[in-house]
Design a protein around this motif. Structure first.
Motif, PDB file in Angstrom:
ATOM      1  N   PRO A 169       0.827  -1.205   0.000  1.00 17.25           N
ATOM      2  CA  PRO A 169       0.000   0.000   0.000  1.00 17.25           C
ATOM      3  C   PRO A 169       0.863   1.258   0.000  1.00 17.25           C
ATOM      4  O   PRO A 169       1.954   1.276   0.559  1.00 17.25           O
ATOM      5  CB  PRO A 169      -0.797  -0.123   1.304  1.00 17.25           C
ATOM      6  N   SER A 170       0.359   2.305  -0.622  1.00 22.67           N
ATOM      7  CA  SER A 170       1.080   3.575  -0.663  1.00 22.67           C
ATOM      8  C   SER A 170       0.711   4.440   0.532  1.00 22.67           C
ATOM      9  O   SER A 170      -0.411   4.387   1.041  1.00 22.67           O
ATOM     10  CB  SER A 170       0.763   4.328  -1.960  1.00 22.67           C
ATOM     11  N   MET A 171       1.666   5.242   0.965  1.00 19.23           N
ATOM     12  CA  MET A 171       1.447   6.153   2.084  1.00 19.23           C
ATOM     13  C   MET A 171       0.467   7.251   1.688  1.00 19.23           C
ATOM     14  O   MET A 171       0.630   7.894   0.653  1.00 19.23           O
ATOM     15  CB  MET A 171       2.784   6.759   2.512  1.00 19.23           C
ATOM     16  N   GLU A 172      -0.555   7.430   2.505  1.00 19.11           N
ATOM     17  CA  GLU A 172      -1.508   8.517   2.309  1.00 19.11           C
ATOM     18  C   GLU A 172      -1.037   9.732   3.090  1.00 19.11           C
ATOM     19  O   GLU A 172      -0.536   9.605   4.212  1.00 19.11           O
ATOM     20  CB  GLU A 172      -2.899   8.076   2.765  1.00 19.11           C
ATOM     21  N   LEU A 173      -1.196  10.900   2.515  1.00 17.63           N
ATOM     22  CA  LEU A 173      -0.637  12.123   3.092  1.00 17.63           C
ATOM     23  C   LEU A 173      -1.114  12.381   4.514  1.00 17.63           C
ATOM     24  O   LEU A 173      -0.369  12.902   5.350  1.00 17.63           O
ATOM     25  CB  LEU A 173      -0.968  13.319   2.195  1.00 17.63           C
ATOM     26  N   GLU A 174      -2.362  11.999   4.827  1.00 22.76           N
ATOM     27  CA  GLU A 174      -2.889  12.269   6.168  1.00 22.76           C
ATOM     28  C   GLU A 174      -2.254  11.385   7.241  1.00 22.76           C
ATOM     29  O   GLU A 174      -2.424  11.626   8.439  1.00 22.76           O
ATOM     30  CB  GLU A 174      -4.415  12.118   6.205  1.00 22.76           C
ATOM     31  N   PHE A 209      -0.649   0.464  13.565  1.00 20.58           N
ATOM     32  CA  PHE A 209      -0.837  -0.296  12.332  1.00 20.58           C
ATOM     33  C   PHE A 209      -1.054   0.640  11.143  1.00 20.58           C
ATOM     34  O   PHE A 209      -0.504   0.424  10.060  1.00 20.58           O
ATOM     35  CB  PHE A 209      -2.022  -1.260  12.458  1.00 20.58           C
ATOM     36  N   THR A 210      -1.837   1.682  11.341  1.00 25.74           N
ATOM     37  CA  THR A 210      -2.078   2.646  10.267  1.00 25.74           C
ATOM     38  C   THR A 210      -0.784   3.324   9.844  1.00 25.74           C
ATOM     39  O   THR A 210      -0.530   3.521   8.653  1.00 25.74           O
ATOM     40  CB  THR A 210      -3.102   3.698  10.710  1.00 25.74           C
ATOM     41  N   LYS A 211       0.070   3.667  10.812  1.00 24.88           N
ATOM     42  CA  LYS A 211       1.343   4.309  10.485  1.00 24.88           C
ATOM     43  C   LYS A 211       2.257   3.364   9.709  1.00 24.88           C
ATOM     44  O   LYS A 211       2.972   3.783   8.796  1.00 24.88           O
ATOM     45  CB  LYS A 211       2.034   4.784  11.757  1.00 24.88           C
ATOM     46  N   HIS A 212       2.256   2.089  10.071  1.00 20.44           N
ATOM     47  CA  HIS A 212       3.088   1.118   9.357  1.00 20.44           C
ATOM     48  C   HIS A 212       2.533   0.844   7.957  1.00 20.44           C
ATOM     49  O   HIS A 212       3.293   0.777   6.980  1.00 20.44           O
ATOM     50  CB  HIS A 212       3.189  -0.191  10.141  1.00 20.44           C
ATOM     51  N   ALA A 213       1.212   0.683   7.862  1.00 16.65           N
ATOM     52  CA  ALA A 213       0.594   0.397   6.565  1.00 16.65           C
ATOM     53  C   ALA A 213       0.572   1.631   5.673  1.00 16.65           C
ATOM     54  O   ALA A 213       0.598   1.524   4.446  1.00 16.65           O
ATOM     55  CB  ALA A 213      -0.829  -0.119   6.769  1.00 16.65           C
ATOM     56  N   GLY A 214       0.517   2.816   6.289  1.00 21.96           N
ATOM     57  CA  GLY A 214       0.421   4.052   5.520  1.00 21.96           C
ATOM     58  C   GLY A 214      -0.996   4.417   5.149  1.00 21.96           C
ATOM     59  O   GLY A 214      -1.239   5.424   4.486  1.00 21.96           O
ATOM     60  N   THR A 215      -1.954   3.607   5.597  1.00 20.48           N
ATOM     61  CA  THR A 215      -3.356   3.809   5.255  1.00 20.48           C
ATOM     62  C   THR A 215      -4.229   3.141   6.302  1.00 20.48           C
ATOM     63  O   THR A 215      -3.863   2.094   6.852  1.00 20.48           O
ATOM     64  CB  THR A 215      -3.679   3.220   3.870  1.00 20.48           C
ATOM     65  N   ALA A 216      -5.385   3.719   6.579  1.00 19.14           N
ATOM     66  CA  ALA A 216      -6.338   3.085   7.492  1.00 19.14           C
ATOM     67  C   ALA A 216      -7.140   2.010   6.781  1.00 19.14           C
ATOM     68  O   ALA A 216      -7.774   1.163   7.420  1.00 19.14           O
ATOM     69  CB  ALA A 216      -7.283   4.152   8.072  1.00 19.14           C
TER      70      ALA A 216
END
Length: 412
Positions: free
Chosen positions: A197-202, A368-375
């Motif tokens: 998954p790609s990192m989301e800016l938020e 987990f969200t920080k590691h995945a880059g997305t919720a």
């Protein structure tokens, strides 16, 4: 002038002349490529790290007051072993004013997430300034009086591995101060694919500062060019960037890391599994920390013991003073014999979640969200999506990133 000093000056002049003849511009950064064969000290075809290509960067350091961003992987290799880059430069009378240390410290002994303190290196007497703790970015005061910053750290090509965040913040500080930076390139052991998954800016932060996939398939030098070229530094600034490139490297090259890049990546297997098992860092599942097989196994006391025939007990050790599930029997999987990976494998994460006795305690959601880059990834898992369905949802972002990535590649 004494004969010895005259000889040294003559040799340096010759090397400098050869260097000037071989340097040129490449994309957004100056890339030094040509190296005299007699200085390479390696068999033809062997990957030569940039730190070994002294003829390409020593002329850029002479007469300059420099800072070095380094850790235990910052070495120059020779036939009988290796010498730390800082020690080598000091022996060559390069004027090093200070060292900046990333996560795990200058000598690489601190736990993941452990505060790294400022101090003095006992071997060299140099002042060390931590870039992991309260201050993750060199201050303008710390850069005062410097002519140049030299960056040399071994990366493993995974977005949440914090050395690339350190690189970006150092570049940003240098851009603000108007100081050039030289990056000595090193191979990416996970550089042969792009996935995840790609990192989301938020959700950007120290575990991912830019909109890149989990595995981005670039060396640290190429990634520096990407940051600069895409104007991802604060306020769209660009830094005066020079990359000293690798020799005999391609993105398909299998590269063995002779020095563990951090305490919990002890070998090639852990490094190839890290993109996949690293996602367990955002859960309550143990991923081998507190054993001698970090990121080569996973397990937890709350996974259904009837579903697994492997178990282990994590205990505090080097690199993990407080491992998850400390002292508990963990049920899970042993992956120590796994082959080289070519994708981010979600099957282990999904299986662990579905075999969790109390699913409400599985995720550490914010982590987990920080590691995945997305919720979205956690939502997809809890909603019962399959690994192939989740991977398909990444594809458009991956295709777009690959187009951008292509502009900054230095190697096939």
């Amino acid at each position: 002038m004494p004969i010895l000093s005259l000889f040294k000056s003559t040799v340096l002049l010759l090397v400098f002349t050869v260097f000037l003849g071989g340097c040129g511009e490449s994309l957004k950064a100056k890339v030094a490529k040509d190296a005299p064969a007699e200085i390479r000290k390696s068999e033809p075809g062997t990957i030569i790290v940039a730190a070994n290509r002294t003829e390409a960067y020593l002329p850029l350091l002479r007469g300059k007051k420099i800072a070095v961003v380094a850790n235990q992987t910052s070495v120059v290799f020779h036939k009988t072993g290796h010498t730390h880059l800082v020690d080598s430069l000091l022996a060559l009378e390069i004027d090093i004013a200070k060292v900046f240390a990333p996560e795990h410290g200058f000598r690489g002994k601190a736990d993941a997430g452990e505060l790294v303190k400022d101090g003095t290196d006992t071997q060299t007497g140099l002042p060390i300034f931590s870039l992991y703790g309260k201050n993750k970015k060199p201050s303008q005061e710390q850069l005062e009086g410097l002519d140049l910053v030299l960056f040399d750290i071994q990366d493993v090509g995974v977005r949440f591995y914090t050395y690339i965040a350190t690189l970006q913040l150092v570049m940003e500080a240098c851009a603000e101060k108007g100081i050039p930076i030289i990056v000595l390139d090193r191979p990416n052991p996970n550089g042969h694919y792009v996935d995840g998954p790609s990192m989301e800016l938020e959700h950007t932060g120290f575990l991912g500062m830019t909109p890149i996939p989990l595995v981005y398939g670039m060396t640290i030098g190429e990634y520096a060019q990407l940051i600069n070229g895409e104007k991802w530094l604060e306020n769209g600034k660009k830094v005066d960037l020079t990359i000293i490139s690798l020799e005999n490297y391609t993105h398909q090259s299998a590269y063995h890391l002779p020095i563990r890049p951090s305490p919990n990546l002890p070998n090639d297997t852990s490094i190839t599994l890290y993109p996949s098992l690293g996602l367990f860092e955002g859960t309550n599942v143990n991923a081998g920390r507190g054993t001698e097989f970090q990121f080569q196994r996973y397990g937890a006391s709350f996974l259904d013991s009837t579903k697994y025939d492997f178990n282990y007990v994590p205990k505090p050790n080097f690199g993990s003073k407080y491992p998850k599930e400390d002292g508990k029997k963990c049920f899970g999987k042993d992956l120590t014999e796994h082959e080289r990976m070519h994708l981010v494998n979600l099957e282990w994460l999904l299986e662990a979640y579905h075999n969790s006795i109390d699913k409400s305690e599985f995720f550490r959601t914010d982590s987990f969200t920080k590691h995945a880059g997305t919720a979205l990834l956690q939502q997809q898992i809890t909603n019962g999506k399959t690994a192939s369905e989740i991977a398909a949802s990444w594809q458009n972002d991956l295709d777009e990133f690959k187009k951008i990535r292509e502009k900054y590649l230095l190697y096939d």
